[in-house]
Structures are given as C-alpha cells and as structure tokens.
Design a protein around this motif. Structure first.
Motif, PDB file in Angstrom:
ATOM      1  N   MET A 174       0.834  -1.203   0.000  1.00 57.01           N
ATOM      2  CA  MET A 174       0.000   0.000   0.000  1.00 57.01           C
ATOM      3  C   MET A 174       0.869   1.255   0.000  1.00 57.01           C
ATOM      4  SD  MET A 174      -2.980   0.982   2.724  1.00 57.01           S
ATOM      5  CE  MET A 174      -4.043   2.413   2.492  1.00 57.01           C
ATOM      6  N   PHE A 175       2.022   1.193   0.676  1.00 60.09           N
ATOM      7  CA  PHE A 175       2.923   2.338   0.751  1.00 60.09           C
ATOM      8  C   PHE A 175       3.605   2.616  -0.587  1.00 60.09           C
ATOM      9  CE2 PHE A 175       7.650   2.683   1.294  1.00 60.09           C
ATOM     10  CZ  PHE A 175       7.715   4.060   1.357  1.00 60.09           C
ATOM     11  N   ILE A 176       4.047   1.567  -1.281  1.00 60.71           N
ATOM     12  CA  ILE A 176       4.837   1.743  -2.498  1.00 60.71           C
ATOM     13  C   ILE A 176       3.974   1.832  -3.749  1.00 60.71           C
ATOM     14  CG2 ILE A 176       5.203  -0.648  -3.244  1.00 60.71           C
ATOM     15  CD1 ILE A 176       7.940   2.050  -2.783  1.00 60.71           C
ATOM     16  N   ARG A 247      -6.589  -6.335  -4.303  1.00 57.33           N
ATOM     17  CA  ARG A 247      -7.360  -6.111  -3.081  1.00 57.33           C
ATOM     18  C   ARG A 247      -6.943  -4.836  -2.345  1.00 57.33           C
ATOM     19  NH1 ARG A 247      -7.461 -12.354  -0.695  1.00 57.33           N
ATOM     20  NH2 ARG A 247      -8.441 -13.285  -2.545  1.00 57.33           N
ATOM     21  N   GLN A 248      -6.827  -3.776  -3.098  1.00 59.10           N
ATOM     22  CA  GLN A 248      -6.519  -2.469  -2.526  1.00 59.10           C
ATOM     23  C   GLN A 248      -7.755  -1.589  -2.594  1.00 59.10           C
ATOM     24  OE1 GLN A 248      -3.380  -1.744  -1.096  1.00 59.10           O
ATOM     25  NE2 GLN A 248      -3.222  -3.956  -1.412  1.00 59.10           N
ATOM     26  N   HIS A 249      -7.888  -0.685  -1.615  1.00 65.11           N
ATOM     27  CA  HIS A 249      -9.045   0.202  -1.596  1.00 65.11           C
ATOM     28  C   HIS A 249      -8.861   1.322  -2.616  1.00 65.11           C
ATOM     29  CE1 HIS A 249     -10.827  -1.734   1.864  1.00 65.11           C
ATOM     30  NE2 HIS A 249      -9.682  -1.645   2.524  1.00 65.11           N
ATOM     31  N   LEU A 250      -9.897   1.554  -3.397  1.00 62.97           N
ATOM     32  CA  LEU A 250      -9.872   2.668  -4.340  1.00 62.97           C
ATOM     33  C   LEU A 250      -9.919   3.986  -3.570  1.00 62.97           C
ATOM     34  CD1 LEU A 250     -12.342   1.417  -7.080  1.00 62.97           C
ATOM     35  CD2 LEU A 250      -9.931   1.945  -7.438  1.00 62.97           C
ATOM     36  N   PRO A 251      -9.370   5.067  -4.150  1.00 66.95           N
ATOM     37  CA  PRO A 251      -9.460   6.374  -3.492  1.00 66.95           C
ATOM     38  C   PRO A 251     -10.921   6.773  -3.275  1.00 66.95           C
ATOM     39  CG  PRO A 251      -7.907   6.444  -5.319  1.00 66.95           C
ATOM     40  CD  PRO A 251      -8.617   5.126  -5.406  1.00 66.95           C
ATOM     41  N   LEU A 333      -5.023   8.939  -1.671  1.00 68.36           N
ATOM     42  CA  LEU A 333      -5.268   7.498  -1.609  1.00 68.36           C
ATOM     43  C   LEU A 333      -5.218   6.955  -0.191  1.00 68.36           C
ATOM     44  CD1 LEU A 333      -5.610   4.718  -2.994  1.00 68.36           C
ATOM     45  CD2 LEU A 333      -3.108   4.641  -3.223  1.00 68.36           C
ATOM     46  N   ILE A 334      -4.149   7.261   0.535  1.00 65.99           N
ATOM     47  CA  ILE A 334      -3.933   6.638   1.843  1.00 65.99           C
ATOM     48  C   ILE A 334      -4.569   7.438   2.975  1.00 65.99           C
ATOM     49  CG2 ILE A 334      -2.181   5.833   3.465  1.00 65.99           C
ATOM     50  CD1 ILE A 334      -0.317   5.372   1.137  1.00 65.99           C
ATOM     51  N   GLN A 335      -4.450   8.779   2.911  1.00 64.30           N
ATOM     52  CA  GLN A 335      -4.981   9.597   3.992  1.00 64.30           C
ATOM     53  C   GLN A 335      -6.409  10.060   3.725  1.00 64.30           C
ATOM     54  OE1 GLN A 335      -2.332  12.651   5.452  1.00 64.30           O
ATOM     55  NE2 GLN A 335      -0.516  11.585   4.723  1.00 64.30           N
TER      56      GLN A 335
END
Length: 375
Positions: A174-176, A247-251, A333-335
């Motif tokens: 998720m970070f990279i 399996r990553q969350h979309l923005p 995306l992450i925050q």
C-alpha cells in the motif's frame, strides 16, 4: 591476434563516436551514484516535524516537550492546548506524529494514577514513521525512568499508547503502490510522445504537416497529443482494475484523483514532446528519457522524505511533475484527503504544465520554421 586487436579498437572508436552510448555507459552510473549519495548522504532522518497537544500545561509536560525537541530525529513544530483533528493536522502541517498529553498529567503522576500519553503516528510513509515512533518511545521511557529515580516509585509512572493512522498495518504494498503506478505512467507517456515527435523528424514529414494545418503549431500539437491523452484514460481503467485484483481500496475521491492524474499526464506529455523535438531520433529519445527517469523517481520523496533531501535535490525534483503528483496522490489514496489538502502540490503542477507547454510550443515553432527552410 592483430585482427582481434583491430576489432577491439574499432569497438572503442564506435563507443567514443556515439555520445548517447558514452552518456549511458559512463555518465549514467556516475550521475546515479552521485544522486544516491546526495539523497541518502545524511544516513538517518533528522528534525522530523511533530505536533504536541499539551492539555496539562505544567512543568512536567513542558519538560517532556523539551525532551522531545532535544532528540535530533524530532522537531516539535507546534504546541497546542486543545484536542485537534488528527487527519487535518497531518495533512495541513505535514507532521509525522501528534503527541497528546492529557489534562492533570503531572497531578496523576504524583498521585500514582498512571496517566496515559497518546501518540498518533502518520503511517503514510513507513520510513519516517518508524523513526518517529522509536524516538518518542525512547523519550517516554527516559522520562519514566527519571521520575522513578527521583520519586523512588515504580519504573513505569505513566504509559505511552501508540496509534498508527493511515495504513495502520504498515502494508508495504500500500505504501509503495502510488509511486510505482506514477513512474510507470510517466515513463510510457514521455517515451511514446517523444517517439511520436521524433518520428516526424526521421521521416521529414514535419514541414508537410505544418503546411497542411495552415501553419498552426497548436493544431499539430493538439492532433498529436489528444490521442494519447484519451488512451491514458484506458490506462487509468486498467489501474482501477488492478486495485480490485490486488485487493486495494480505491481512493474515496475518484474524480479528484483523475484530475491530478490528467494534470500529471499533461505535463509529462509536454516533457516527452520536448525530448522528441530536441534529439530528433526515436532511439535517442528513448535513451535520453531512460537516463532522466531514475533521478526523477529517486528524488521525488516516494520513500526518503522529500523535506529531508539536500536543497539542490529538492530543486531538481520540483522541476518535474512526478514529485507533486506522487505526494498528492498518496494523500488522496492513503490519507483520504481532498484537493484542498494538496493545494500546494496542485499549484506546482499547474506551474509545471504552463512552463512545459510554453517550452514545447516555442521549440516546436523553431523546429518547424527550420524544417520549412530546408524543405
């Protein structure tokens, strides 16, 4: 043996006569080695900004804040007296942590009520978050030991709670993920646009296109750029599919992400156009952009924080659109931020877009005028 030696001499002559080969083989390693040294020369992160919410406002809480500031890894950027919105604090103040000292902290320590200090770590970038978390824990342990020795009480006078916000599981993928998506998109857009414009020089068709368009540079530029801008939407759809595959969350704010991606694609395409107009052969364009891409990626702040770079490296990274894009994209995306939270990055992207358009347009006019004279 003479034939073998002559072949070696011939290869050396071939190498020294090709400037691109010399730059790639000798200049590339020298440039990249220097760049890695400049970016990582500190060897450790220092003065990472944090926010302290001191609801106690006593000598003991002030002493704790001073101890935090004395650690070379940390820099107390701001001290507040009331609770804050952690999400806004991290995005508006570019802080890596927020330390909340509760009210009646000193009184509870003296009365052996074992108060708790809460630390909220910005886990968007795993490298500085680890440094910050360890440093705050060390300061808390030191203060605990000092108070215990001074009062003759149990070793743990107060407890430190640590909460990781944004990517709490410290998922490296998720970070990279944002930086990899960005560098791939940048590479294909720059290379393809450079090849497209270089092709016109190789085939000698630039003058003919210029005449057919009514000598309108903007018409030709638009006709060559728009197809690739439309195709970039297909790339975005593919990337969206990858979020589901991995399996990553979309923005949350899809439209805002598309907006900054389009700005990024626009600026990057003009860089590709400039490269194609400068070198004028497809192979040379690819080679030039290969040398350029890695320094852009390394200096962008995708892993080693941008604010920890040397001033020269910061200036270099600000020249290219990858730095504001990848840092802004990571916040969205992450925050789960919005455009207001990345307004500085958006402003820089608009400046880059305007500057690269002007350079590309001017260079295109110069090249087409020369092509007409030689036609």
């Amino acid at each position: 043996m003479k034939i073998f030696i002559s072949l070696i001499k011939r290869e050396f002559k071939l190498f020294t006569s090709n400037k691109i080969m010399m730059v790639l083989y000798l200049g590339g390693p020298a440039l990249y080695g220097m760049l890695f040294g400049v970016v990582y020369t500190k060897g450790k992160l220092t003065e990472l900004p944090i926010i302290v919410v001191d609801r106690d406002n006593t000598p003991m809480s002030a002493n704790f804040i001073d101890m935090l500031n004395d650690v070379d890894v940390l820099r107390v950027k701001e001290v507040r007296r009331e609770n804050v919105n952690m999400k806004k604090v991290f995005m508006e103040n570019e802080a890596y942590a927020a330390v909340v000292i509760p009210s009646r902290f000193e009184a509870d320590v003296l009365l052996q009520r074992y108060p708790e200090i809460n630390t909220y770590i910005n886990n968007t970038n795993l490298l500085p978050s680890g440094y910050v978390n360890r440093s705050i824990s060390t300061v808390a342990s030191t203060l605990n030991a000092f108070i215990a020795v001074r009062t003759g009480k149990k070793p743990e006078i107060f407890h430190l709670n640590s909460y990781h916000l944004f990517n709490p599981a410290s998922n490296y993928f998720m970070f990279i993920w944002p930086s990899y998506l960005g560098i791939i998109l940048q590479s294909v857009v720059m290379v393809v646009l450079a090849m497209s414009f270089a092709f016109e020089f190789e085939t000698g068709s630039l003058a003919m296109l210029y005449v057919q368009s009514g000598k309108s540079a903007l018409t030709i530029m638009a006709s060559k750029l728009i197809p690739y801008w439309l195709l970039s939407l297909i790339i975005l759809i593919i990337y969206g599919g990858y979020f589901y595959v991995f399996r990553q969350h979309l923005p949350i704010h899809i439209g805002q992400v598309i907006f900054i991606v389009l700005l990024f694609v626009g600026s990057t395409s003009f860089i590709g156009m400039i490269a194609g107009l400068m070198v004028q052969t497809q192979l040379s364009a690819i080679q030039f952009l290969m040398v350029l891409s890695l320094p852009i990626y390394i200096s962008s702040g995708f892993s080693w924080p941008y604010d920890q770079n040397a001033p020269a490296t910061q200036i270099f990274s600000m020249v290219f659109p990858f730095m504001p894009f990848v840092n802004g994209f990571r916040i969205l995306l992450i925050q789960h931020g919005d455009l207001y939270d990345i307004q500085d990055f958006i402003r820089l992207q608009f400046i880059q877009l305007a500057v690269y358009f002007f350079i590309a347009f001017t260079l295109f006019r110069i090249k087409t005028n020369r092509a007409l004279k030689t036609a």
